[in-house]
Design an enzyme around this catalytic site. Structure first.
Site, PDB file in Angstrom:
ATOM      1  N   GLU A 237     -36.494  43.165  -9.909  1.00 23.17           N
ATOM      2  CA  GLU A 237     -35.268  42.713 -10.572  1.00 23.17           C
ATOM      3  C   GLU A 237     -34.253  43.815 -10.337  1.00 23.17           C
ATOM      4  O   GLU A 237     -34.335  44.888 -10.916  1.00 23.17           O
ATOM      5  CB  GLU A 237     -35.509  42.463 -12.058  1.00 23.17           C
ATOM      6  CG  GLU A 237     -34.405  41.633 -12.714  1.00 23.17           C
ATOM      7  CD  GLU A 237     -33.395  42.470 -13.464  1.00 23.17           C
ATOM      8  OE1 GLU A 237     -32.402  42.884 -12.828  1.00 23.17           O
ATOM      9  OE2 GLU A 237     -33.601  42.699 -14.658  1.00 23.17           O
ATOM     10  N   CYS A 271     -28.137  43.705 -17.033  1.00 19.38           N
ATOM     11  CA  CYS A 271     -28.227  43.245 -15.641  1.00 19.38           C
ATOM     12  C   CYS A 271     -27.681  41.837 -15.476  1.00 19.38           C
ATOM     13  O   CYS A 271     -27.048  41.529 -14.463  1.00 19.38           O
ATOM     14  CB  CYS A 271     -29.683  43.303 -15.171  1.00 19.38           C
ATOM     15  SG  CYS A 271     -30.367  44.976 -15.131  1.00 19.38           S
TER      16      CYS A 271
END
Length: 495
Positions: A237, A271
């Protein structure tokens, strides 16, 4: 926050005050390998447990997290600077995912029958998912509970042992989680190694069976290169540059509120937070006015009543400063705040408009409380601009037309999209999470997350001899002829 490595000790400081909040022994390379070796033995024991026993242990761990949530939140606050409410919210989200994984792992991964097809009608086809062994998890500092537990919980539920290397900014959180595990289960199925990039590199090059990494795309490339040495698979990720699209029929108040929360929550250190907004011409002015009104009431600070805290990593302040100053030099306008909003370690809300698409503020991950609001002629242009990013983690769309919203969501090059909300997927454990492009690959959460930390195993059982026995060196000519005839009838005619 600052960290200091001296005499094999990692010292952590509160990013808002500079106060020392912890000292932690650094795990050197030899100790990392010893930890993985212990995990290997624990993995064998853990995989051998009945799924109900693993579920029971995971639910005991869950109760430790719930009953100690205030204590854990205090550690999160001390190491990241975020308000207690924000720390508790990420703990609650993490617990929801842990509970889901614990309760559903056996059902998702169980052995099941699959269709045998025509050629193998005499066989029973079985598919099951078995544990990989030892998973190395390298976690971030921005959500030090929620994000790593997205890998840890699902890896444990799938029957693996885990060695967790937290960010050097949040080792205390990781140690708290591991100590809570030891109270729930005496076996070292979850262990922690502490240090900086060298410790992470040692874990990556150790004999783990998979790496789950969360961090920047640049670091992800280094991790991937190290994993290539042993062909160690990994899930990444790698951050995002997420866009929010405001259609002409959007609920403007709701869209503005969501954009402000998505951009400024956790000081913008999310994020999958909102960094870019594309509002169509018809509603652009109203939307911007609503955003300005909502940001006026938001304050950053070290006190627990502040909406958000400091930038956890000192270097990120300069990234924010560079993005803002370059955007203004390129012709952007500061609708809220500006360079004077940057007062390390805090950054007050900044809203920029008219930012050129080639600007760093539109291309690079800012990871701070900065929101760009740009005008577009229609949603088609918005989708095009949103998809031009090399990132592809998540996105959001605001429209009153459900079918239109879902159609736009399909067109966006992201791993997740929320319609009429932001970060909606984060609270739904059944949904997988992950991105494309520089946002990484692989998935955590949901059934896909459980399978991410498993390997598919195929088993066949021959129930009786085949009527047309051609899988041999000396098949009967008549059997071959019949098989060929059936093959042509099945696949050579019709559409």
């Amino acid at each position: 926050m600052s960290t200091e490595a001296s005499a094999a000790i990692l010292t952590t400081r509160n990013p808002a005050t500079g106060e020392v909040v912890g000292e932690h022994p650094i795990t050197d390379e030899a100790a990392v390998h010893e930890t993985v070796a212990r995990a290997r033995q624990a993995a064998s024991w853990w995989a051998g447990q009945d799924p109900r026993q693993r579920r029971s242990a995971l639910l005991r761990w869950k109760r430790e997290l719930v009953n100690g949530s205030m204590e854990l939140a205090a550690v999160v606050r001390a190491e990241t600077g975020k308000p207690t409410g924000g720390a508790l919210f990420e703990i609650m989200l993490a617990v929801e995912h842990l509970d889901w994984a614990a309760r559903r792992a056996a059902r998702v991964l169980r052995r099941r029958k699959v269709s045998s097809g025509v050629l193998a009608m005499n066989h029973l086809g079985l598919l099951e998912y078995v544990p990989l062994g030892v998973i190395g998890v390298i976690g971030p500092w921005n959500y030090p509970v929620y994000t790593p537990l997205g890998s840890i919980s699902y890896a444990l539920a799938a029957g693996n042992a885990v060695v967790f290397k937290p960010s050097e900014y949040t080792p205390g959180v990781a140690r708290w989680l591991a100590e809570a595990w030891s109270r729930a289960c005496p076996e070292p199925v979850l262990q922690v190694v502490i240090g900086d990039g060298a410790t992470g590199a040692a874990l990556t090059r150790s004999e783990v069976d998979k790496i789950a990494f969360t961090g920047s795309a640049a670091t992800a490339r280094k991790v991937m290169a190290a994993c290539a040495e042993r062909l160690t698979p990994l899930v990444i990720e790698g951050g995002g540059k997420d866009a929010l699209i405001v259609a002409a029929d959007a609920d403007i108040e709701a869209a503005a509120g969501a954009a402000v929360f998505g951009a400024l929550g956790n000081a913008g250190q999310t994020c999958a937070g909102v960094e870019r907004v594309y509002a169509v011409t018809e509603v652009y002015d109203r939307f911007l006015d609503a955003v300005k009104e909502k940001t006026a009431a938001i304050r950053s600070g070290a006190d627990d009543a502040a909406a958000y805290g400091p930038m956890t990593m000192p270097g990120q302040v300069e990234v924010v400063r560079r993005h803002v100053t370059e955007a203004l030099a390129d012709g952007a306008v500061a609708a809220v705040g500006g360079p004077d909003s940057i007062r390390p370690p805090f950054v007050d809300p900044i809203v920029l408009t008219g930012v050129p698409e080639e600007s760093a503020a539109m291309r690079e991950e800012t990871f701070g409380p900065v929101l760009v609001v740009n005008k577009v002629r229609d949603v088609d242009e918005a989708v095009q601009r949103a998809n031009e990013s090399r990132y592809g983690l998540a996105a959001a769309i605001f429209t009153r037309d459900k079918q239109h919203g879902l159609a736009l969501a399909r067109r966006l090059r992201t791993g997740a999209t929320s319609v009429n909300s932001v970060l909606g997927f984060a609270a739904i454990p059944a949904l997988p999470f992950g991105g494309v492009g520089d946002s990484g690959f692989g998935r955590i959460h949901g059934a896909d997350g459980l399978r991410e930390f498993s390997r598919a195993k195929a088993v066949t059982w021959q129930r009786h001899r085949a009527a047309l026995d051609i899988m041999r060196f000396d098949p009967a000519p008549r059997a071959v002829a019949t098989a060929l005839k059936l093959f042509r009838l099945r696949h050579g005619r019709g559409r």
